[in-house]
Design a protein around this motif. Structure first.
Motif, mmCIF file in Angstrom:
data_model
loop_
_atom_site.group_PDB
_atom_site.id
_atom_site.type_symbol
_atom_site.label_atom_id
_atom_site.label_comp_id
_atom_site.label_asym_id
_atom_site.label_seq_id
_atom_site.Cartn_x
_atom_site.Cartn_y
_atom_site.Cartn_z
ATOM 1 N N VAL A 1 7.486 5.657 -6.215
ATOM 2 C CA VAL A 1 6.953 7.107 -6.436
ATOM 3 C C VAL A 1 8.346 8.193 -6.964
ATOM 4 N N LYS A 2 8.089 8.883 -8.048
ATOM 5 C CA LYS A 2 8.972 9.900 -8.244
ATOM 6 C C LYS A 2 8.336 11.124 -8.681
ATOM 7 N N LYS A 3 8.934 12.102 -9.096
ATOM 8 C CA LYS A 3 8.527 13.348 -9.599
ATOM 9 C C LYS A 3 8.874 13.276 -10.970
ATOM 10 N N VAL A 4 7.744 13.736 -11.873
ATOM 11 C CA VAL A 4 8.355 13.790 -13.179
ATOM 12 C C VAL A 4 7.623 14.990 -13.824
ATOM 13 N N LYS A 5 8.259 15.323 -15.055
ATOM 14 C CA LYS A 5 7.530 16.518 -15.769
ATOM 15 C C LYS A 5 6.752 16.203 -16.936
ATOM 16 N N GLN A 6 5.437 16.803 -17.051
ATOM 17 C CA GLN A 6 4.660 16.439 -18.121
ATOM 18 C C GLN A 6 4.100 17.342 -18.771
ATOM 19 N N MET A 7 3.812 17.447 -20.143
ATOM 20 C CA MET A 7 3.480 18.539 -20.781
ATOM 21 C C MET A 7 2.014 18.218 -21.218
ATOM 22 N N TYR A 8 1.161 19.241 -21.406
ATOM 23 C CA TYR A 8 -0.269 19.041 -22.139
ATOM 24 C C TYR A 8 -0.367 20.373 -22.691
ATOM 25 N N THR B 1 0.884 -1.122 -0.035
ATOM 26 C CA THR B 1 0.047 -0.260 -0.029
ATOM 27 C C THR B 1 0.854 1.233 -0.076
ATOM 28 N N LEU B 2 0.200 2.423 -0.380
ATOM 29 C CA LEU B 2 0.847 3.681 -0.527
ATOM 30 C C LEU B 2 -0.246 4.702 -0.187
ATOM 31 N N SER B 3 0.103 5.578 0.817
ATOM 32 C CA SER B 3 -0.688 6.692 1.434
ATOM 33 C C SER B 3 0.146 7.832 1.124
#
Length: 185
Positions: free
Chosen positions: A136-143, A70-72
């Motif tokens: 879990v990691k932080k990523v950059k995404q573009m829309y 699990t992850l919270s």
């Protein structure tokens, strides 16, 4: 309280998702079950997301039943994230939205949180969660909004080297994520 149900089918592999949204005065509660195959092993993932009324994430809980893991995570919406013990997870600082690998629903979070102008790209820092191992990691995404019609909108989505159109209905929910997901209900 009103309720909405969405159902997606995976395209390249076996799998589906059943999701319920419950709209209350100040919050949106999301609860979903995702079934899919990963390396020939059946996976069952349940996730719950609590959103504020403007689609900002407040809390996320996810369980991979196959792994028994699990992850919270929680956030005040200011780019800081905390685990269940209240400890800040510094590597996620700056991210406002979540992206769970096994679902097209989390694409709706930045789409529904902001106003869009055609051909104006918007860059997001996201908390990316791998459903297979709950890493879990932080990523950059573009829309980028490319087309806007009465019943749907098409966005160009990019994350690192991956690019794809994402077609959403007038409420910002994915209708088609080509070769990955298609909504059946």
């Amino acid at each position: 309280m009103s309720k909405q149900i969405l159902f997606w089918e995976k395209q390249q592999t076996t799998g589906s998702e059943y999701l319920e949204l419950s709209y209350q005065n100040q919050t949106i509660q999301v609860e979903s079950t995702v079934l899919f195959m990963e390396n020939s092993v059946p996976q069952r993932v349940l996730y719950r997301i609590l959103l504020n009324k403007i689609w900002g994430v407040k809390h996320l809980y996810i369980i991979n039943h196959t792994l028994g893991k699990t992850l919270s995570l929680s956030t005040a919406g200011d780019g800081r994230w905390f685990n269940d013990d209240g400890d800040e997870i510094h590597m996620l600082n700056g991210a406002l939205d979540v992206d769970i690998s096994c679902t097209p629903f989390t694409n709706s979070l930045p789409i529904n949180r902001l106003k869009w102008t055609p051909d104006e790209p918007k860059l997001f820092e996201m908390v990316y969660i791998s459903a297979q191992d709950l890493s879990v990691k932080k990523v950059k995404q573009m829309y980028t909004l490319k087309h806007h019609q009465e019943d749907n909108r098409t966005f160009h989505y990019r994350s690192a080297t991956f690019e794809s159109p994402v077609i959403v209905d007038k409420n910002g929910f994915v209708l088609e994520y080509p070769e990955l997901f298609i909504r059946r209900f």
